[in-house]
Write a protein that holds these residues in place. Structure first.
Motif, PDB file in Angstrom:
ATOM      1  N   GLN A  53      56.011  53.234  86.577  1.00 28.65           N
ATOM      2  CA  GLN A  53      55.432  51.921  86.288  1.00 28.65           C
ATOM      3  C   GLN A  53      56.220  50.807  86.960  1.00 28.65           C
ATOM      4  N   ASP A  85      45.089  49.522  90.861  1.00 26.01           N
ATOM      5  CA  ASP A  85      45.894  48.417  91.389  1.00 26.01           C
ATOM      6  C   ASP A  85      46.169  48.600  92.888  1.00 26.01           C
ATOM      7  N   THR A 101      47.714  52.326  82.605  1.00 23.75           N
ATOM      8  CA  THR A 101      46.346  51.921  82.272  1.00 23.75           C
ATOM      9  C   THR A 101      46.283  51.085  81.003  1.00 23.75           C
ATOM     10  N   SER A 102      47.380  51.027  80.238  1.00 24.39           N
ATOM     11  CA  SER A 102      47.395  50.155  79.068  1.00 24.39           C
ATOM     12  C   SER A 102      47.362  48.688  79.481  1.00 24.39           C
ATOM     13  N   GLU A 103      47.716  48.401  80.738  1.00 26.58           N
ATOM     14  CA  GLU A 103      47.729  47.023  81.232  1.00 26.58           C
ATOM     15  C   GLU A 103      46.750  46.793  82.379  1.00 26.58           C
ATOM     16  N   ILE A 104      46.417  47.849  83.126  1.00 24.62           N
ATOM     17  CA  ILE A 104      45.571  47.707  84.315  1.00 24.62           C
ATOM     18  C   ILE A 104      44.431  48.713  84.243  1.00 24.62           C
ATOM     19  N   ARG A 105      43.230  48.267  84.476  1.00 24.78           N
ATOM     20  CA  ARG A 105      42.079  49.155  84.442  1.00 24.78           C
ATOM     21  C   ARG A 105      41.974  49.941  85.750  1.00 24.78           C
ATOM     22  N   ARG A 158      53.053  51.950  72.557  1.00 26.78           N
ATOM     23  CA  ARG A 158      52.847  50.615  72.006  1.00 26.78           C
ATOM     24  C   ARG A 158      53.624  50.432  70.698  1.00 26.78           C
ATOM     25  N   THR A 186      57.770  44.480  74.822  1.00 23.90           N
ATOM     26  CA  THR A 186      57.693  43.629  76.007  1.00 23.90           C
ATOM     27  C   THR A 186      57.906  42.165  75.640  1.00 23.90           C
ATOM     28  N   LYS A 188      56.095  39.752  76.631  1.00 24.40           N
ATOM     29  CA  LYS A 188      54.785  39.175  76.304  1.00 24.40           C
ATOM     30  C   LYS A 188      54.450  39.364  74.839  1.00 24.40           C
ATOM     31  N   TYR A 243      61.081  44.272  79.609  1.00 19.19           N
ATOM     32  CA  TYR A 243      61.192  45.043  78.376  1.00 19.19           C
ATOM     33  C   TYR A 243      62.492  44.662  77.677  1.00 19.19           C
TER      34      TYR A 243
END
Length: 277
Positions: A53, A85, A101-105, A158, A186, A188, A243
């Motif tokens: 990642q 991506d 994929t939890s952040e990007i499709r 998560r 994270t 965020k 993180y």
């Protein structure tokens, strides 16, 4: 020719990493190969996911990332190729890709189906290399697999938010070469839940109430060098991947110790953030 990266748990002692590189060059003599890491702990999916990642973004679009961790084909561990991506990922469907994929499709996912043309008990060498070569030569994913929409989720990615947004409960997902402890919390999420409130980070018996942005923030540079006591300073910080990390400034397991050893933390241990109501 696109770059092909390798991330595996093969280590450096055995022939596996060298054999995979040789197979790539046999497919494409002008291939560009980059080792991201061959030191993932054996079958450690969270480690592999964290490493890939945070490494893939530095490579140019179109790079092909081969991930050789827990890659043996069986009824519960299919092989997949993913376009996401602007990058390609070739690996087992064991949850590693779900951290991305939890952040990007994903733009496209296929279940690799060339196994009837390849006989192997070393799928990274014989299957993943074939797929990477196909992609590198401009081939499409549809030729080497069938479209799928779901992939396995890696548990523990998560953190949980509870007590009416007063607590984040995270876990240790990675310990780096310096013994620094990386959680799955994270920046965020911390900012969304915390909303500027005071907080305390709890990790076993250790508490932190400030998060830094640099390791050297633990040092008071206003003091003269002979009075700083630099080594061994503990701190929490947002690492380069944003993180939450617990660290020891200039840590060394042979001298001052590391965050993992001094805090008594290991993979999957709990790290809590409690916000002031």
């Amino acid at each position: 020719m696109p770059i092909i990266t390798l991330t595996t748990d093969f280590g450096e002692k055995d022939h596996f990493a060298g054999a995979v590189k040789g197979a790539i060059y046999s497919e494409m003599e002008d291939a560009k190969i980059v080792d991201i890491s061959h030191s993932v702990s054996p079958f450690h999916l969270h480690e592999a996911a964290y490493i890939i990642q945070n490494a893939y973004k530095s490579f140019p679009s179109g790079t092909i990332h081969v991930i050789g961790v827990d890659s043996e084909l069986n009824p519960e561990n299919k092989h997949i190729a993913v376009l996401m991506d602007g990058h390609y990922f070739v690996c087992a469907d064991n949850g590693i890709i779900s951290m991305l994929t939890s952040e990007i499709r994903p733009e496209k996912i296929v279940e690799i189906n060339i196994h009837d043309r390849v006989t192997s008990n070393f799928p990274v060498l014989d299957v993943f290399v074939k797929v990477a070569g196909h992609i590198a030569r401009g081939g499409t994913l549809d030729v080497i697999g069938k479209n799928i929409t779901e992939i396995k989720e890696l548990t523990g990615i998560r953190p949980a938010v509870s007590n009416k947004d007063s607590t984040i409960s995270g876990t240790v997902i990675y310990i780096d070469n310096y013994g620094n402890v990386i959680s799955n919390i994270t920046k965020k999420l911390f900012e969304e839940v915390g909303r500027g409130r005071d907080f305390v980070i709890n990790a076993r018996r250790h508490e932190f109430n400030k998060i830094h942005t640099h390791y050297s923030d633990a040092i008071n540079f206003d003091n003269s060098p002979d009075k700083r006591e630099e080594d061994g300073k503990r701190l929490a910080l947002w690492n380069s991947s944003n993180y939450l990390e617990l660290a020891i400034y200039k840590s060394s397991s042979k001298t001052v110790g590391s965050a993992a050893s001094l805090f008594g933390l290991d993979y999957r241990d709990t790290i809590m953030v409690n916000f002031t109501p």
